[in-house]
Write an enzyme that holds these catalytic residues in place. Structure first.
Site, PDB file in Angstrom:
ATOM      1  N   ILE A  15      -6.781 -13.556  22.039  1.00 54.87           N
ATOM      2  CA  ILE A  15      -5.866 -13.427  20.900  1.00 54.87           C
ATOM      3  C   ILE A  15      -6.524 -13.937  19.611  1.00 54.87           C
ATOM      4  CG2 ILE A  15      -3.669 -14.302  19.974  1.00 54.87           C
ATOM      5  CD1 ILE A  15      -2.689 -14.383  22.995  1.00 54.87           C
ATOM      6  N   ASP A  56     -14.783 -28.779  19.573  1.00 47.18           N
ATOM      7  CA  ASP A  56     -13.711 -29.013  20.542  1.00 47.18           C
ATOM      8  C   ASP A  56     -12.550 -29.638  19.772  1.00 47.18           C
ATOM      9  OD1 ASP A  56     -11.956 -30.081  22.430  1.00 47.18           O
ATOM     10  OD2 ASP A  56     -13.554 -30.516  23.867  1.00 47.18           O
ATOM     11  N   SER A 134       3.922 -20.390  23.339  1.00 46.63           N
ATOM     12  CA  SER A 134       4.009 -19.461  24.471  1.00 46.63           C
ATOM     13  C   SER A 134       5.475 -19.287  24.847  1.00 46.63           C
ATOM     14  CB  SER A 134       3.249 -20.042  25.669  1.00 46.63           C
ATOM     15  OG  SER A 134       3.537 -19.301  26.854  1.00 46.63           O
ATOM     16  N   TYR A 147       1.535 -27.227  31.048  1.00 50.12           N
ATOM     17  CA  TYR A 147       1.358 -26.155  30.061  1.00 50.12           C
ATOM     18  C   TYR A 147       2.652 -25.902  29.284  1.00 50.12           C
ATOM     19  CZ  TYR A 147       0.107 -21.548  28.175  1.00 50.12           C
ATOM     20  OH  TYR A 147      -0.146 -20.477  27.333  1.00 50.12           O
TER      21      TYR A 147
HETATM   22  N1  LIG Z   1      -2.836 -14.704  27.343  1.00 49.26           N
HETATM   23  C1  LIG Z   1      -1.569 -15.005  27.526  1.00 49.26           C
HETATM   24  O1  LIG Z   1      -0.893 -14.445  28.409  1.00 49.26           O
HETATM   25  C2  LIG Z   1      -0.896 -16.040  26.649  1.00 49.26           C
HETATM   26  C3  LIG Z   1       0.500 -16.132  26.719  1.00 49.26           C
HETATM   27  C4  LIG Z   1       1.151 -17.078  25.939  1.00 49.26           C
HETATM   28  C5  LIG Z   1       0.414 -17.914  25.106  1.00 49.26           C
HETATM   29  N2  LIG Z   1      -0.946 -17.795  25.047  1.00 49.26           N
HETATM   30  C6  LIG Z   1      -1.664 -18.706  24.144  1.00 49.26           C
HETATM   31  O2  LIG Z   1      -2.465 -17.964  23.261  1.00 49.26           O
HETATM   32  C7  LIG Z   1      -3.613 -18.740  22.889  1.00 49.26           C
HETATM   33  C8  LIG Z   1      -4.871 -17.916  23.106  1.00 49.26           C
HETATM   34  O3  LIG Z   1      -4.944 -17.592  24.479  1.00 49.26           O
HETATM   35  P1  LIG Z   1      -5.862 -16.437  25.074  1.00 49.26           P
HETATM   36  O4  LIG Z   1      -5.066 -15.790  26.127  1.00 49.26           O
HETATM   37  O5  LIG Z   1      -6.456 -15.622  23.989  1.00 49.26           O
HETATM   38  O6  LIG Z   1      -6.960 -17.357  25.813  1.00 49.26           O
HETATM   39  P2  LIG Z   1      -8.534 -17.208  26.030  1.00 49.26           P
HETATM   40  O7  LIG Z   1      -8.852 -18.169  27.118  1.00 49.26           O
HETATM   41  O8  LIG Z   1      -8.928 -15.798  26.177  1.00 49.26           O
HETATM   42  O9  LIG Z   1      -9.097 -17.757  24.643  1.00 49.26           O
HETATM   43  C9  LIG Z   1      -8.916 -19.098  24.283  1.00 49.26           C
HETATM   44  C10 LIG Z   1     -10.107 -19.555  23.464  1.00 49.26           C
HETATM   45  O10 LIG Z   1      -9.876 -20.929  23.099  1.00 49.26           O
HETATM   46  C11 LIG Z   1     -11.094 -21.637  23.288  1.00 49.26           C
HETATM   47  N3  LIG Z   1     -10.815 -23.040  23.538  1.00 49.26           N
HETATM   48  C12 LIG Z   1     -10.267 -23.587  24.666  1.00 49.26           C
HETATM   49  N4  LIG Z   1     -10.233 -24.916  24.542  1.00 49.26           N
HETATM   50  C13 LIG Z   1     -10.757 -25.220  23.334  1.00 49.26           C
HETATM   51  C14 LIG Z   1     -10.992 -26.432  22.652  1.00 49.26           C
HETATM   52  N5  LIG Z   1     -10.707 -27.627  23.206  1.00 49.26           N
HETATM   53  N6  LIG Z   1     -11.524 -26.386  21.414  1.00 49.26           N
HETATM   54  C15 LIG Z   1     -11.848 -25.202  20.857  1.00 49.26           C
HETATM   55  N7  LIG Z   1     -11.674 -24.016  21.464  1.00 49.26           N
HETATM   56  C16 LIG Z   1     -11.130 -24.030  22.695  1.00 49.26           C
HETATM   57  C17 LIG Z   1     -11.764 -20.966  24.480  1.00 49.26           C
HETATM   58  O11 LIG Z   1     -13.165 -21.235  24.513  1.00 49.26           O
HETATM   59  C18 LIG Z   1     -11.433 -19.501  24.245  1.00 49.26           C
HETATM   60  O12 LIG Z   1     -12.415 -18.846  23.489  1.00 49.26           O
HETATM   61  C19 LIG Z   1      -3.551 -20.016  23.743  1.00 49.26           C
HETATM   62  O13 LIG Z   1      -3.007 -21.067  22.982  1.00 49.26           O
HETATM   63  C20 LIG Z   1      -2.622 -19.639  24.876  1.00 49.26           C
HETATM   64  O14 LIG Z   1      -1.969 -20.755  25.437  1.00 49.26           O
HETATM   65  C21 LIG Z   1      -1.612 -16.872  25.792  1.00 49.26           C
END
Ligand SMILES: NC(=O)c1ccc[n+]([C@@H]2O[C@H](COP(=O)([O-])OP(=O)(O)OC[C@H]3O[C@@H](n4cnc5c(N)ncnc54)[C@H](O)[C@@H]3O)[C@@H](O)[C@H]2O)c1
Length: 256
Positions: A15, A56, A134, A147
Site C-alpha cells: 500500500i 526503522d 485497519s 495487531y
Molecule cells: N494488506 C492488508 O490486508 C492490510 C489490511 C489492513 C491494514 N493494513 C495496513 O496497511 C499498512 C501497509 O500494509 P501492507 O499490506 O502494504 O504491508 P507490506 O508488508 O506489504 O508493507 C509494509 C512495509 O512496511 C515496512 N516496515 C515494516 N516495519 C517497519 C518499520 N519498523 N520501519 C519502517 N518500515 C517498516 C516493510 O518493510 C514493508 O515494506 C500496514 O500498516 C498494515 O497494517 C494492511
C-alpha cells in the site's frame, strides 16, 4: 512537478508503494521511507527524483536523524502518510510480551514518533497526516489481540492529533483498509481467513493497493481541506455489514 513534499512510510512495497507512486504521478516531491533498505532502493529507482530513506520507525533516534535528513534535503513537508506496519496474528496465550511489544513498537509507537518528529516541518505551512490503521482496529476478531489493539489505538491517536493540530493548520485522518493481497496479508491470511473475508465483504473480494492509495491521496489532498479527525474504512463494505451476508447473497437475483 509542484513543490509539495509527501513522505510515505513503509513505501518499499504494498500500500505504501502504491501511495508513493500516486503522489509521484501527481507531481509531488516524494520521500519513501522503509526499514528494508534493498527493497526500498529497488522500488525508489522506478520513481525518478524520489528520495529513499532507510529507517526503522520504532527507533526514536533513527526517526530523529531521518527527519533531520529530510529537513535538510527537502526543506518542507506537506504530507505524512504513516503506513508502515507489521502483522503478527496469534492467540493471546501464545502472544508473549516480546511479540506484543514488537507489534506496538512498530504499529503504534512508530506512528507517534514519526508524527512528532515531523511536526516542526509540517507546521511551517500546514499539512496533512494520514495514518493507516485497519478494519481490525474497528472490529475485533480472533488472533488479532496485539495487531487489532495496536490499530484501534492508531484510530484514537489520529483523533488526538486532529484535536491538537488543527490550529497549526494540520489535518489528521485515518484510513482503515480491508484485506489487500500484499506480502503482509499473504503471511497471515490462511485459506480459511480468505474465504471468511470473501463471505463477510459485500463487494465479495479483496481490495487492491491502488484502491487504498486513492483514499489516502484524497484525504491528504486539498480536496479534503475541511476534513480532519475522520476514520475512513476502505474495505468493500466489511465494517458496515452484519450477520447473514453469504446466505442473503445466495438469494439475490443476478439479473436486476
Ligand atoms: N494488506 C492488508 O490486508 C492490510 C489490511 C489492513 C491494514 N493494513 C495496513 O496497511 C499498512 C501497509 O500494509 P501492507 O499490506 O502494504 O504491508 P507490506 O508488508 O506489504 O508493507 C509494509 C512495509 O512496511 C515496512 N516496515 C515494516 N516495519 C517497519 C518499520 N519498523 N520501519 C519502517 N518500515 C517498516 C516493510 O518493510 C514493508 O515494506 C500496514 O500498516 C498494515 O497494517 C494492511
Amino acid at each position: 512537478m509542484n513543490d509539495t513534499v509527501a513522505l510515505v512510510t513503509g513505501a518499499a512495497r504494498g500500500i505504501g508503494l502504491a501511495t508513493a507512486k500516486l503522489f509521484h504521478g501527481e507531481g509531488r516531491r516524494v520521500v519513501m521511507l522503509d526499514a528494508d533498505g534493498p527493497e526500498l532502493e529497488l522500488a525508489a529507482s522506478a520513481l525518478p527524483g524520489a528520495m529513499a530513506v532507510t529507517c526503522d520507525i520504532s527507533r526514536p533516534q533513527e526517526v530523529a536523524q531521518t527527519v533531520d535528513k529530510i529537513t535538510q534535503t527537502m526543506g518542507r513537508l506537506d504530507i505524512l502518510v504513516n503506513n508502515a506496519g507489521i502483522a503478527d496474528f496469534g492467540p493471546m496465550a501464545d502472544t508473549d510480551f516480546a511479540r506484543w511489544r514488537r507489534v506496538m513498537d512498530v504499529n503504534l509507537d512508530g506512528v507517534f514518533l514519526m508524527s512528532q518528529a515531523c511536526l516542526p516541518l509540517l507546521s511551517r505551512q500546514g499539512g496533512a497526516i494520514v495514518n493507516i490503521a485497519s478494519i481490525s482496529g474497528l472490529r475485533a476478531s480472533t488472533l488479532r489481540i496485539a495487531y487489532g489493539t495496536s490499530k484501534a489505538a492508531v484510530i484514537h491517536l489520529t483523533k488526538q492529533q486532529a484535536a491538537e493540530l488543527g490550529e497549526l493548520g494540520i489535518r489528521a485522518n485515518c484510513v482503515c483498509p480491508g484485506p489487500v493481497n500484499t506480502k503482509l496479508a499473504l503471511a497471515v491470511h490462511s485459506p480459511e481467513i480468505r474465504a471468511a473475508y470473501h463471505d463477510a465483504i459485500p463487494l465479495n473480494r479483496y481490495g487492491s493497493e491502488q484502491e487504498i492509495a486513492e483514499v489516502i491521496a484524497f484525504l491528504a489532498s486539498e480536496k479534503a481541506s475541511y476534513v480532519t479527525g475522520q476514520v475512513v474504512a476502505a474495505d468493500g463494505g466489511f465494517e458496515s455489514t452484519g450477520v447473514g451476508l453469504p446466505a442473503l447473497r445466495a438469494t439475490t437475483p443476478r439479473d436486476i
